[in-house]
Enzyme design. Structure first.
Site, PDB file in Angstrom:
ATOM      1  CB  THR A 294      45.635  44.578  32.217  1.00  0.00           C
ATOM      2  OG1 THR A 294      46.691  44.792  33.201  1.00  0.00           O
ATOM      3  CG2 THR A 294      45.988  44.869  30.783  1.00  0.00           C
ATOM      4  CG  ASP A 295      45.122  45.889  37.776  1.00  0.00           C
ATOM      5  OD1 ASP A 295      46.035  45.208  37.017  1.00  0.00           O
ATOM      6  OD2 ASP A 295      45.506  46.587  38.637  1.00  0.00           O
TER       7      ASP A 295
HETATM    8  N1  LIG Z   1      48.944  46.203  33.370  1.00  0.00           N
HETATM    9  C1  LIG Z   1      48.139  47.179  33.611  1.00  0.00           C
HETATM   10  O1  LIG Z   1      47.311  47.614  33.026  1.00  0.00           O
HETATM   11  C2  LIG Z   1      48.152  47.222  35.120  1.00  0.00           C
HETATM   12  C3  LIG Z   1      48.134  48.557  35.456  1.00  0.00           C
HETATM   13  C4  LIG Z   1      47.021  49.356  36.401  1.00  0.00           C
HETATM   14  N2  LIG Z   1      46.934  48.580  37.790  1.00  0.00           N
HETATM   15  C5  LIG Z   1      45.762  49.195  35.697  1.00  0.00           C
HETATM   16  O2  LIG Z   1      44.978  48.268  35.694  1.00  0.00           O
HETATM   17  O3  LIG Z   1      45.628  50.214  35.021  1.00  0.00           O
END
Ligand SMILES: NC(=O)CC[C@H](N)C(=O)O
Length: 333
Positions: A98-99
């Site tokens: 999600t980052d």
């Molecule tokens: N919630 C997430 O997906 C964050 C996890 C990781 N930092 C990523 O972006 O892959």
């Protein structure tokens, strides 16, 4: 080709990693490692998902999206284009951390020219967590990607029962499952296990997207974060390390200190493309309000946050679009 009658839509799932594929780590507490579980195994764990669509799964990468990069982006485009051109698929789902999900979504939105639904999905809790959100998010993403009414809506992001468009979506909370929002436009629709609703009619792709060079990397564009007590050093450093473009994550309406603005003006004079964006998180950056963009040769990012402005500027420079008024026009599209 759309699925009709009893034929299920064909959905290609491309795994890239992220928390959705995360697994509890041996490092105690709530620690986990991103990207450990394959897309195929994520799908296999979701009851009833095989009744939604005919699924094929492939792994493009297995990384936390903090490590997302041009190589993976180019690989994604290549695979999606092949699948679309060969009419292999009715929809594509990309599992992603999600980052940087909004950056990948916006990148794909700018280079892919297809009405086939492209849906990015992730989760905030790893697959081994209590109340993992990945399975429901993935089920809903598959539902969106399988639906004829999702065609012609560009690249979408699905998490937490909500559908967002690539241009507007942002991660807004570090840990909450309700993290993706579109502060300036709102979501484009809602989905749950029983229903799928879009708020507006689709607007099919009209072509004339940006071209991708044959191979990575894209031209270097740096983001400079503005703050109180700021001097020219960060801007000068960016120019020294060979940035072809600079995006200002400005304070307020894309402002910065006199020292930083002067350094940006000098950079623009040397041919570095300068785009003013804002660190605020919502709202538009307007031209010629406190900064004389016309005189200094800057463009403004309008609604695009710094990380998306960076993606668009890389692509524009790669396409030879560097003249400030042409850059400004491209940001307004
Ligand atoms: N919630 C997430 O997906 C964050 C996890 C990781 N930092 C990523 O972006 O892959």
């Amino acid at each position: 080709q759309q699925a009709t009658g009893t034929t299920l839509a064909r959905v290609l799932v491309l795994g890239t990693g992220g928390t959705i594929a995360g697994q509890a780590s041996a490092r105690a507490g709530n620690a986990y490692d991103s990207g450990k579980v394959s897309a195929a195994n994520l799908i296999a764990a979701i009851p009833g998902i095989d009744k939604l669509s005919q699924i094929s799964a492939e792994q493009i990468s297995s990384i936390g999206s903090q490590d997302m990069n041009d190589n993976v982006w180019f690989d994604l485009v290549k695979r999606i284009r092949a699948a679309v051109d060969n009419k292999e698929v009715d929809g594509v789902v990309i599992t992603h951390g999600t980052d940087t999900m909004e950056e990948t979504a916006f990148f794909l939105q700018n280079v892919l020219d297809t009405d086939v639904p492209i849906v990015l999905v992730g989760s905030m809790r790893p697959s081994t967590a209590i109340g993992a959100d990945g399975p429901a998010n993935l089920y809903e993403a598959m539902r969106v990607a399988s639906a004829p009414e999702s065609r012609g809506r560009g690249v979408l992001v699905v998490l937490n029962d909500t559908i967002h468009a690539a241009r507007w979506v942002q991660k807004t909370n570090t840990t909450s499952v309700e993290t993706f929002r579109s502060p300036d436009a709102g979501p484009v629709g809602y989905v749950d296990t029983g229903s799928l609703r879009f708020l507006q009619p689709a607007a099919p792709a009209r072509g004339a997207k940006l071209k991708l060079p044959d191979a990575p990397p894209l031209p270097r564009v740096d983001i400079i974060y503005s703050h109180a007590n700021m001097d020219a050093a960060e801007v000068e450093d960016a120019v020294k390390r060979g940035a072809k473009g600079i995006v200002l994550a400005g304070v307020g309406d894309g402002n910065s200190s006199k020292g930083a603005i002067d350094a940006l003006a000098a950079a623009a004079k040397q041919g570095v493309v300068v785009v003013r964006s804002s660190r605020v998180g919502s709202g538009f950056v307007n031209r010629n309000v406190e900064v004389e963009d016309d005189k200094l040769g800057f463009a403004v990012s309008l609604d695009l946050n710094p990380q998306k402005a960076r993606v668009l500027l890389e692509l524009l420079i790669a396409n030879g679009i560097t003249e400030p008024s042409a850059v400004q026009q491209a940001f307004a599209r």
